[in-house]
Design a protein around this motif. Sequence first.
Motif, PDB file in Angstrom:
ATOM      1  N   MET A  11      -1.112  -4.461   2.308  1.00  0.00           N
ATOM      2  CA  MET A  11      -1.452  -3.052   2.498  1.00  0.00           C
ATOM      3  C   MET A  11      -0.876  -2.165   1.391  1.00  0.00           C
ATOM      4  O   MET A  11       0.322  -2.205   1.137  1.00  0.00           O
ATOM      5  CB  MET A  11      -0.916  -2.555   3.843  1.00  0.00           C
ATOM      6  CG  MET A  11      -1.586  -3.153   5.044  1.00  0.00           C
ATOM      7  SD  MET A  11      -0.866  -2.563   6.615  1.00  0.00           S
ATOM      8  CE  MET A  11       0.680  -3.506   6.643  1.00  0.00           C
TER       9      MET A  11
ATOM     10  N   TRP B 104      -2.353  -3.328  10.500  1.00  0.00           N
ATOM     11  CA  TRP B 104      -2.645  -1.902  10.373  1.00  0.00           C
ATOM     12  C   TRP B 104      -1.963  -1.109  11.485  1.00  0.00           C
ATOM     13  O   TRP B 104      -1.349  -0.067  11.236  1.00  0.00           O
ATOM     14  CB  TRP B 104      -4.148  -1.663  10.424  1.00  0.00           C
ATOM     15  CG  TRP B 104      -4.933  -2.301   9.323  1.00  0.00           C
ATOM     16  CD1 TRP B 104      -4.447  -2.938   8.222  1.00  0.00           C
ATOM     17  CD2 TRP B 104      -6.356  -2.365   9.227  1.00  0.00           C
ATOM     18  NE1 TRP B 104      -5.486  -3.398   7.441  1.00  0.00           N
ATOM     19  CE2 TRP B 104      -6.662  -3.065   8.023  1.00  0.00           C
ATOM     20  CE3 TRP B 104      -7.406  -1.905  10.016  1.00  0.00           C
ATOM     21  CZ2 TRP B 104      -7.977  -3.301   7.610  1.00  0.00           C
ATOM     22  CZ3 TRP B 104      -8.718  -2.135   9.606  1.00  0.00           C
ATOM     23  CH2 TRP B 104      -8.997  -2.823   8.423  1.00  0.00           C
TER      24      TRP B 104
ATOM     25  N   LEU C  28      -6.085   5.537   8.481  1.00  0.00           N
ATOM     26  CA  LEU C  28      -6.107   4.072   8.554  1.00  0.00           C
ATOM     27  C   LEU C  28      -7.154   3.513   7.587  1.00  0.00           C
ATOM     28  O   LEU C  28      -8.024   4.245   7.105  1.00  0.00           O
ATOM     29  CB  LEU C  28      -6.435   3.627   9.976  1.00  0.00           C
ATOM     30  CG  LEU C  28      -5.414   3.938  11.069  1.00  0.00           C
ATOM     31  CD1 LEU C  28      -5.891   3.359  12.402  1.00  0.00           C
ATOM     32  CD2 LEU C  28      -4.043   3.399  10.727  1.00  0.00           C
TER      33      LEU C  28
END
Length: 291
Positions: free
Chosen positions: A141, A241, A260
């Motif tokens: 991420m 996430w 997100l």
Amino acid sequence: MLTMPDKADWFGRVSRHWERVERHGLAWMTVPALTQCGVLHGVTTRHGGTSEASGLRSLNLGWNRPDPRENVEANYRRLADAAGFFLDSMALVNYEHGDGIARAYAGDGGKGWKAGAFPPCDALVTDCPDVTLFTLHADCMPVFLFDPTRRAGAMIHAGWKGTSKRIGAKAVARLQAEFDSLPENIVAAIGPSIAQKRFEVDRPVYEIFRDAFAIENAAGSEGQAIALEDEARGKFHIDLWAIMAFQLMEAGIRPEKLTLPAACTYDNADDFFSYRRDGKVCGAMAGFLRV
């Protein structure tokens, strides 16, 4: 242990709004909430570079890939010209898939790729507008933090190890310590990365998350359980996430200031590199942020 909030408390308040920017043959993804703050930022795609090998085509930004250095440097020059930053301002994390955080000062442009390196770290913080923070990704991420009041920010490379060690929450705390940032002022975004259905792990990794976070019955970013067990194969699927979102919110970031991911790197082969999909011979995207 982090107690996950009820889905009703956060799921409908976060954004998934990303925009695609195309310029000079390159394409990258941006967050409107950060653009409105006047922050240069983005997550690159595969498009617009000079790399030729199939797993690296074409905008590979990974220095440790089997790609001639001149190709990688040309790709960075193309990105700098298209996005609008000076190449020599780029500061790159010295990542080790952990939770280390370093501060980038004026004059740190070039660190990590041209001259010297930061201590081992997976995140950089700065309040210096002359430095462009960079992280590299191929499923992990990219996480952006920006405080519009203090004009300070963080760029994070969050793999599963760093996520399990709360690197997101630690970066928020570092902004507080270094720049007196208030968490409720911070705008945050989690960039394109691997989604839960593609992030398959064995029991030992599942147990790391189970022991660190209350994940058994919590609802994740897609409205299903954060940890899904495939009993027949002895595997688990973890929602990174959601775990990153929850630790950011636990650190004080408001759900309405959080964006997100809108895309899974594994499932979007045309736009993104993915280590899990393509193996070791795959390129790297970059997350970048200039305050």
